[in-house]
Design an enzyme around this catalytic site. Structure first.
Site, PDB file in Angstrom:
ATOM      1  N   HIS A 205       0.931  -1.174   0.028  1.00 35.36           N
ATOM      2  CA  HIS A 205       0.030  -0.033  -0.002  1.00 35.36           C
ATOM      3  C   HIS A 205       0.796   1.272  -0.061  1.00 35.36           C
ATOM      4  CE1 HIS A 205       0.239  -0.479   4.693  1.00 35.36           C
ATOM      5  NE2 HIS A 205       1.101   0.432   4.392  1.00 35.36           N
TER       6      HIS A 205
ATOM      7  N   HIS B 233      -1.349   4.240  10.052  1.00 32.55           N
ATOM      8  CA  HIS B 233      -0.109   5.323   9.833  1.00 32.55           C
ATOM      9  C   HIS B 233      -0.480   6.446  10.745  1.00 32.55           C
ATOM     10  CE1 HIS B 233       0.080   2.354   6.630  1.00 32.55           C
ATOM     11  NE2 HIS B 233       1.413   2.752   6.460  1.00 32.55           N
TER      12      HIS B 233
ATOM     13  N   HIS C 296      10.673  -1.579   2.215  1.00 36.01           N
ATOM     14  CA  HIS C 296      10.876  -0.322   2.250  1.00 36.01           C
ATOM     15  C   HIS C 296      11.405   0.380   3.306  1.00 36.01           C
ATOM     16  CE1 HIS C 296       6.756  -0.524   3.418  1.00 36.01           C
ATOM     17  NE2 HIS C 296       6.633   0.860   3.192  1.00 36.01           N
TER      18      HIS C 296
ATOM     19  N   GLU D 182       5.830  -4.061   7.766  1.00 34.72           N
ATOM     20  CA  GLU D 182       4.544  -4.355   7.201  1.00 34.72           C
ATOM     21  C   GLU D 182       4.175  -5.730   6.864  1.00 34.72           C
ATOM     22  OE1 GLU D 182       3.551   0.331   6.344  1.00 34.72           O
ATOM     23  OE2 GLU D 182       3.812  -0.945   4.639  1.00 34.72           O
TER      24      GLU D 182
HETATM   25  C1  DHB Z   1       5.195   4.714   1.129  1.00 37.19           C
HETATM   26  C2  DHB Z   1       4.913   3.378   1.490  1.00 37.19           C
HETATM   27  C3  DHB Z   1       4.125   3.122   2.632  1.00 37.19           C
HETATM   28  O1  DHB Z   1       3.903   1.696   3.132  1.00 37.19           O
HETATM   29  C4  DHB Z   1       3.382   4.294   3.287  1.00 37.19           C
HETATM   30  O2  DHB Z   1       2.480   3.714   4.207  1.00 37.19           O
HETATM   31  C5  DHB Z   1       3.793   5.600   3.033  1.00 37.19           C
HETATM   32  C6  DHB Z   1       4.565   5.768   1.883  1.00 37.19           C
HETATM   33  C7  DHB Z   1       6.145   5.027  -0.127  1.00 37.19           C
HETATM   34  O3  DHB Z   1       7.019   4.310  -0.450  1.00 37.19           O
HETATM   35  O4  DHB Z   1       6.090   6.299  -0.350  1.00 37.19           O
HETATM   36 FE    FE Z   2       2.760   1.626   5.152  1.00 39.41          FE
END
Ligand code: DHB
Ligand code: FE
Length: 278
Positions: A12, A59, A192, A239
């Site tokens: 997401h 978040h 990430h 996540e």
């Molecule tokens: C991004 C990824 C995420 O899981 C999130 O919650 C907010 C931003 C991103 O890669 O920009």
């Molecule tokens: Fe996220």
């Protein structure tokens, strides 16, 4: 008894909301990501689930650092998407599957999972965008049950604990006296890291091994503690706990129905899987 038809696990990223709003599905940057979803949409059309149980992480829209439950479940009649500050359009309100929600609360507490029960809850991009990717007309043919797992503030629940939560959710759905068909969604990951020295960190090898493990060795990731998961997947890559809980809800054996993996979408390795109980 209710039946779990399968699970859809997906990343997401807020930017997906902007891409949808601007109709960028065929833009060269977005196409490899959006091309993963028509098979998922067709599978959902065929399967016709009645309810989506959605594992996701809030978040900071609904819970903030001052009060942050490790596990939380919605018991509301409806769930509103609100502005999180990303500037993405809000999606229509979701209807809660009230009977299943309370059945899950009762079953999970009886199994010693003490979730925070939320009779009011706003849902953020981690809930809304995967729903919009599954049902692009946003007419929501399913009622929903939101289940939140804290991946925002340490200490996080362990991968092993999230797996057990997923198994308990699977048992609870299977024991619900209803002929409803339930799809499980798990949203987040894959690797990430949005902040710090390793911002932009992505680990393709780990992601692909993790996805493969869900089919053939689903408890593989439970060997790692939270620090090790951060090392391997990044601070926000944790996540992937939502994927583990979703997989666990399906029971011992699954078959892979569909998958996609694309780097990067914004700062994120975008993964997608559809698994069905075997
Ligand atoms: C991004 C990824 C995420 O899981 C999130 O919650 C907010 C931003 C991103 O890669 O920009
Ligand atoms: Fe996220």
């Amino acid at each position: 008894m209710a039946k779990i038809i399968g699970a859809v696990t997906t990343s997401h990223v807020p930017a997906i909301g902007r891409a949808i709003a601007r109709n960028l599905q065929n833009d060269p940057y977005w196409k490899p990501f959006f091309d993963g979803f028509p098979p998922v949409q067709r599978w959902l059309q065929e399967q016709q689930p009645d309810i989506a149980v959605v594992f996701y992480n809030d978040h900071g829209l609904n819970f903030f650092l001052d009060k942050l439950p490790t596990f939380a479940i919605g018991t509301a009649p409806s769930y509103v998407n609100a502005d999180e500050g990303w500037g993405i359009p809000q999606v229509p309100t979701f209807t809660g599957a009230e009977d299943l929600q309370w059945h899950l609360v009762n079953s999970l507490v009886a199994e010693e999972f003490d979730l925070t029960t939320c009779q009011e809850m706003n849902v953020d991009h981690a809930f809304t965008l995967p729903m919009a990717l599954c049902w692009p007309d946003q007419k929501w043919p399913v009622k929903v049950v939101p289940i939140c797992i804290n991946t925002v503030q340490f200490p996080l629940p362990s991968a092993a604990r999230c797996y057990k939560l997923g198994e308990a959710v699977g048992r609870a759905i299977a024991s619900w006296k209803s002929d409803a068909k339930v799809v499980v969604l798990g949203t987040g990951g894959l690797s990430h890291q949005l902040d710090g020295e390793r911002a932009g960190f992505i680990n393709r090898d780990f992601d692909l091994q993790f996805m493969e493990s869900l089919i053939h060795d689903p408890k593989w990731a439970t060997q790692f503690n939270s620090t090790q998961l951060v090392e391997k997947a990044g601070t926000q890559g944790v996540e992937l706990l939502m994927w583990l809980a979703s997989r666990a809800a399906l029971g011992a054996n699954v078959k892979l129905t569909h998958q996609n993996y694309h780097i990067p979408i914004s700062n994120t390795a975008a993964g997608l899987m559809v698994m069905e109980p075997a």
